[in-house]
Design a protein around this motif. Structure first.
Motif, PDB file in Angstrom:
ATOM      1  N   UNK A 198      29.095  50.236  54.998  1.00  0.00           N
ATOM      2  CA  UNK A 198      28.846  48.493  55.285  1.00  0.00           C
ATOM      3  C   UNK A 198      28.139  47.639  54.915  1.00  0.00           C
ATOM      4  N   UNK A 199      26.688  48.482  54.152  1.00  0.00           N
ATOM      5  CA  UNK A 199      26.141  47.035  53.254  1.00  0.00           C
ATOM      6  C   UNK A 199      26.895  47.259  52.240  1.00  0.00           C
ATOM      7  N   UNK A 200      27.996  48.007  51.823  1.00  0.00           N
ATOM      8  CA  UNK A 200      28.894  47.978  50.268  1.00  0.00           C
ATOM      9  C   UNK A 200      29.664  46.935  50.520  1.00  0.00           C
ATOM     10  N   UNK A 225      53.686  27.773  40.659  1.00  0.00           N
ATOM     11  CA  UNK A 225      52.424  28.297  41.067  1.00  0.00           C
ATOM     12  C   UNK A 225      51.554  29.379  42.241  1.00  0.00           C
ATOM     13  N   UNK A 226      52.193  28.556  43.109  1.00  0.00           N
ATOM     14  CA  UNK A 226      51.747  28.319  44.449  1.00  0.00           C
ATOM     15  C   UNK A 226      51.648  30.236  44.963  1.00  0.00           C
ATOM     16  N   UNK A 227      52.738  30.558  44.888  1.00  0.00           N
ATOM     17  CA  UNK A 227      53.455  32.195  45.034  1.00  0.00           C
ATOM     18  C   UNK A 227      52.524  33.085  44.917  1.00  0.00           C
ATOM     19  N   UNK A 228      51.962  32.605  43.818  1.00  0.00           N
ATOM     20  CA  UNK A 228      50.834  33.812  42.986  1.00  0.00           C
ATOM     21  C   UNK A 228      49.958  33.835  43.618  1.00  0.00           C
ATOM     22  N   UNK A 229      49.875  32.455  44.645  1.00  0.00           N
ATOM     23  CA  UNK A 229      48.538  32.639  45.205  1.00  0.00           C
ATOM     24  C   UNK A 229      47.975  34.186  46.136  1.00  0.00           C
ATOM     25  N   UNK A 230      49.104  34.510  46.645  1.00  0.00           N
ATOM     26  CA  UNK A 230      48.352  36.036  48.137  1.00  0.00           C
ATOM     27  C   UNK A 230      48.418  36.961  46.856  1.00  0.00           C
ATOM     28  N   UNK A 231      49.456  36.896  46.065  1.00  0.00           N
ATOM     29  CA  UNK A 231      49.125  37.786  45.120  1.00  0.00           C
ATOM     30  C   UNK A 231      47.417  38.437  43.559  1.00  0.00           C
ATOM     31  N   UNK A 232      46.742  36.257  43.429  1.00  0.00           N
ATOM     32  CA  UNK A 232      45.957  36.713  42.642  1.00  0.00           C
ATOM     33  C   UNK A 232      44.675  37.321  43.783  1.00  0.00           C
ATOM     34  N   UNK A 233      44.877  36.539  45.235  1.00  0.00           N
ATOM     35  CA  UNK A 233      44.251  37.193  46.557  1.00  0.00           C
ATOM     36  C   UNK A 233      43.947  38.588  46.112  1.00  0.00           C
ATOM     37  N   UNK A 234      44.915  39.455  46.681  1.00  0.00           N
ATOM     38  CA  UNK A 234      44.990  40.568  46.197  1.00  0.00           C
ATOM     39  C   UNK A 234      44.279  40.980  45.518  1.00  0.00           C
ATOM     40  N   UNK A 235      44.862  40.888  44.488  1.00  0.00           N
ATOM     41  CA  UNK A 235      44.023  41.613  43.088  1.00  0.00           C
ATOM     42  C   UNK A 235      42.660  41.296  42.971  1.00  0.00           C
ATOM     43  N   UNK A 236      42.140  40.006  43.177  1.00  0.00           N
ATOM     44  CA  UNK A 236      40.965  39.691  43.183  1.00  0.00           C
ATOM     45  C   UNK A 236      39.743  40.988  44.536  1.00  0.00           C
ATOM     46  N   UNK A 237      40.641  40.838  45.450  1.00  0.00           N
ATOM     47  CA  UNK A 237      40.365  41.213  46.730  1.00  0.00           C
ATOM     48  C   UNK A 237      39.789  43.370  46.257  1.00  0.00           C
ATOM     49  N   UNK A 238      40.455  43.616  45.125  1.00  0.00           N
ATOM     50  CA  UNK A 238      40.284  44.672  45.060  1.00  0.00           C
ATOM     51  C   UNK A 238      39.295  45.215  43.898  1.00  0.00           C
ATOM     52  N   UNK A 239      39.397  44.135  42.988  1.00  0.00           N
ATOM     53  CA  UNK A 239      38.224  44.256  42.050  1.00  0.00           C
ATOM     54  C   UNK A 239      37.262  43.471  42.563  1.00  0.00           C
ATOM     55  N   UNK A 240      36.727  43.361  44.033  1.00  0.00           N
ATOM     56  CA  UNK A 240      35.477  42.923  44.283  1.00  0.00           C
ATOM     57  C   UNK A 240      34.998  44.266  44.776  1.00  0.00           C
ATOM     58  N   UNK A 241      36.212  44.752  46.107  1.00  0.00           N
ATOM     59  CA  UNK A 241      35.494  46.019  46.583  1.00  0.00           C
ATOM     60  C   UNK A 241      34.840  47.296  45.005  1.00  0.00           C
ATOM     61  N   UNK A 242      35.671  47.167  44.636  1.00  0.00           N
ATOM     62  CA  UNK A 242      35.140  48.193  43.170  1.00  0.00           C
ATOM     63  C   UNK A 242      34.306  47.620  42.473  1.00  0.00           C
ATOM     64  N   UNK A 243      34.401  46.770  42.420  1.00  0.00           N
ATOM     65  CA  UNK A 243      32.719  46.487  41.852  1.00  0.00           C
ATOM     66  C   UNK A 243      31.461  46.592  42.154  1.00  0.00           C
ATOM     67  N   UNK A 244      31.681  46.571  43.550  1.00  0.00           N
ATOM     68  CA  UNK A 244      30.769  46.614  44.830  1.00  0.00           C
ATOM     69  C   UNK A 244      30.497  48.173  45.024  1.00  0.00           C
ATOM     70  N   UNK A 245      31.675  48.840  44.773  1.00  0.00           N
ATOM     71  CA  UNK A 245      31.147  50.493  44.661  1.00  0.00           C
ATOM     72  C   UNK A 245      30.324  50.855  43.662  1.00  0.00           C
ATOM     73  N   UNK A 246      30.323  49.986  42.617  1.00  0.00           N
ATOM     74  CA  UNK A 246      30.293  50.062  41.521  1.00  0.00           C
ATOM     75  C   UNK A 246      28.587  49.449  41.218  1.00  0.00           C
ATOM     76  N   UNK A 247      27.964  48.989  42.282  1.00  0.00           N
ATOM     77  CA  UNK A 247      27.198  49.042  42.071  1.00  0.00           C
ATOM     78  C   UNK A 247      26.335  47.192  42.253  1.00  0.00           C
TER      79      UNK A 247
END
Length: 495
Positions: A198-200, A225-247
């Motif tokens: 939970x903290x991560x 460009x609006x059609x890319x918004x959901x893809x960019x959100x998904x992409x950034x969401x994974x990146x955010x979780x991966x960064x949290x996993x790395x500290x």
């Protein structure tokens, strides 16, 4: 709004920590009705993606945003972790999510939550699918991650609803809540599947709050460009979780702080209640908000749907579209700005996507279109041949979009409309809907949802593979390790 605590009382845990604790707890299981609902959303998502790859989109493959996202993602290379829908090859999870999220939003056929007016599944599920495939997660874990991310996404969006405005403050400011809140929801889904504590997960939320973005001027005047918004959100969401996993860490008060997510984007016009209401009792499905998200029966902006419903109803009552002299579509003020302005752009749409945001065109199309398998308008009604049809153009010119006081009262808890038509013989026709088809007032039946999926998937997969994919989706709640990969393998072209 006063958000201070009572003197002497213990300060509540930061909102991000409470949301993270809920998400982590989802790994232990979610209520049966929520599982069933999330499973249905996977089916709708895949049908929408496959429809966007089919032959009746009216898109030039060279310029379609999902194809551009695909080419961009492939050029970057990287470890093959997750499947690109329609391509069959695998890319790094974040890049596969970029492509699949763009594809999911390509037709504007994705589900919509009220009153936040955002599309949660198209932003959250691509991230969940990509990480689940990369991690060989089982089916229940995928469904739980989608539900957790979708729930947090829509709660963030609902916090932006201003009763005085009767609208989302995100929307009033020209911000796309889908991409902004969807990034946070996608980060939660990815973090759940990465098995972060939970903290991560709270850190992933804090990181994602620095990543979400999107403006909605394309709704008014075009642009892809609006059609890319959901893809960019998904992409950034994974990146955010991966960064949290790395500290990497996020600020504890990232949601409610003085310079936090909601204040920075909305000023003081947000409400904390929807963020945490019932959060400690989520074993009870009635406290969940994500399952209230409504499906779309028509592949166009949701604000156009009640007008389409009205037009189809008048057509069913015997109105001959050849006799229409004038037509007036009454809607709430906020939708009117999207589907009625600028007037000249809405009366003569210039692209398939632009036509999806036109009240005059969609009313004209519904009055003239043939019924399609019980759904009304479908993909063929948004091709260049359709919106360039002289009959539809002439009829659209006669439709004026006007504000309606009753619709204002109902928005955005429901998308309502009234259509008033005068025919050449002086007869007046009128039909009002209190909520669009697919919403709380007229939910789609299971058969209608299956019909929508089949119409989208069959042109690309054929009837047998379409049925196999649907059966594989239905089995997800009981599928073991590697469920996402087996699901996506069903989409691969035959050898």
């Amino acid at each position: 709004m006063n958000r201070t605590t009572t003197p002497g009382a213990a300060a509540p845990a930061p909102i991000a920590a409470r949301l993270a604790a809920f998400a982590a707890d989802c790994r232990r299981g979610i209520p049966g009705p929520v599982t069933a609902d999330a499973t249905g959303r996977v089916l709708d998502f895949l049908g929408n993606c496959l429809a966007a790859l089919g032959p009746h989109t009216g898109e030039n493959p060279e310029t379609a945003p999902h194809q551009a996202a695909s080419r961009t993602a492939r050029r970057a290379g990287g470890r093959p972790e997750a499947t690109v829908i329609g391509g069959g090859d695998r890319l790094p999870a974040d890049r596969a999510a970029l492509v699949n999220g763009t594809l999911a939003h390509a037709l504007d056929f994705d589900d919509t939550h009220l009153p936040s007016v955002l599309h949660p599944t198209a932003a959250v599920l691509p991230a969940a699918l990509a990480v689940a495939e990369a991690r060989a997660a089982d089916g229940p874990s995928l469904i739980a991650a989608l539900a957790a991310g979708g729930e947090i996404c829509v709660r963030l969006g609902t916090a932006s609803y201003d009763p005085a405005l009767r609208n989302s403050v995100f929307f009033e400011r020209g911000l796309h809540a889908t991409s902004i809140c969807g990034t946070v929801g996608a980060a939660v889904a990815a973090a759940v599947l990465l098995e972060l504590p939970a903290p991560r997960i709270a850190d992933a939320i804090g990181i994602a709050c620095s990543m979400g973005a999107g403006v909605i001027e394309a709704n008014r005047t075009g642009g892809s460009v609006k059609r890319v918004h959901c893809g960019w959100a998904a992409h950034c969401g994974i990146t955010a979780a991966q960064l949290a996993a790395e500290g990497v860490t996020g600020p504890p008060t990232v949601i409610e702080g003085r310079f936090g997510f909601l204040t920075a984007l909305l000023g003081d016009r947000w409400h904390p209640g929807p963020l945490t209401a019932g959060l400690d009792a989520m074993h009870d499905a009635t406290h969940w908000e994500y399952p209230r998200t409504v499906y779309k029966p028509y592949p166009s902006n949701h604000f156009t749907h009640p007008g389409i419903d009205c037009a189809l109803a008048l057509r069913a009552r015997g109105l001959d579209p050849r006799t229409v002299s004038t037509a007036e579509l009454g809607v709430a003020a906020a939708p009117r700005r999207t589907i009625g302005e600028p007037r000249e752009e809405k009366h003569r749409p210039r692209s398939p996507y632009h036509a999806k945001f036109s009240g005059p065109y969609t009313v004209a199309a519904a009055l003239l279109a043939d019924e399609n398998a019980g759904l009304g308008l479908h993909l063929a009604d948004f091709t260049p041949a359709a919106f360039g049809d002289p009959r539809r153009r002439a009829l659209a010119e006669r439709v004026e979009v006007v504000p309606d006081a009753l619709c204002d009262e109902e928005f955005p808890h429901a998308f309502s409309a009234v259509l008033r038509i005068t025919t050449l013989d002086g007869r007046r026709w009128e039909h009002r809907v209190p909520g669009s088809r697919g919403g709380p007032a007229a939910p789609l039946t299971l058969d209608e949802l299956e019909t929508k999926y089949r119409l989208g998937a069959t042109p690309l997969l054929g009837p047998d593979r379409t049925a196999l994919l649907a059966a594989t989706v239905r089995a997800l709640p009981t599928e073991g390790r590697g469920a996402a990969r087996r699901l996506l393998d069903t989409l691969r072209p035959p050898a």
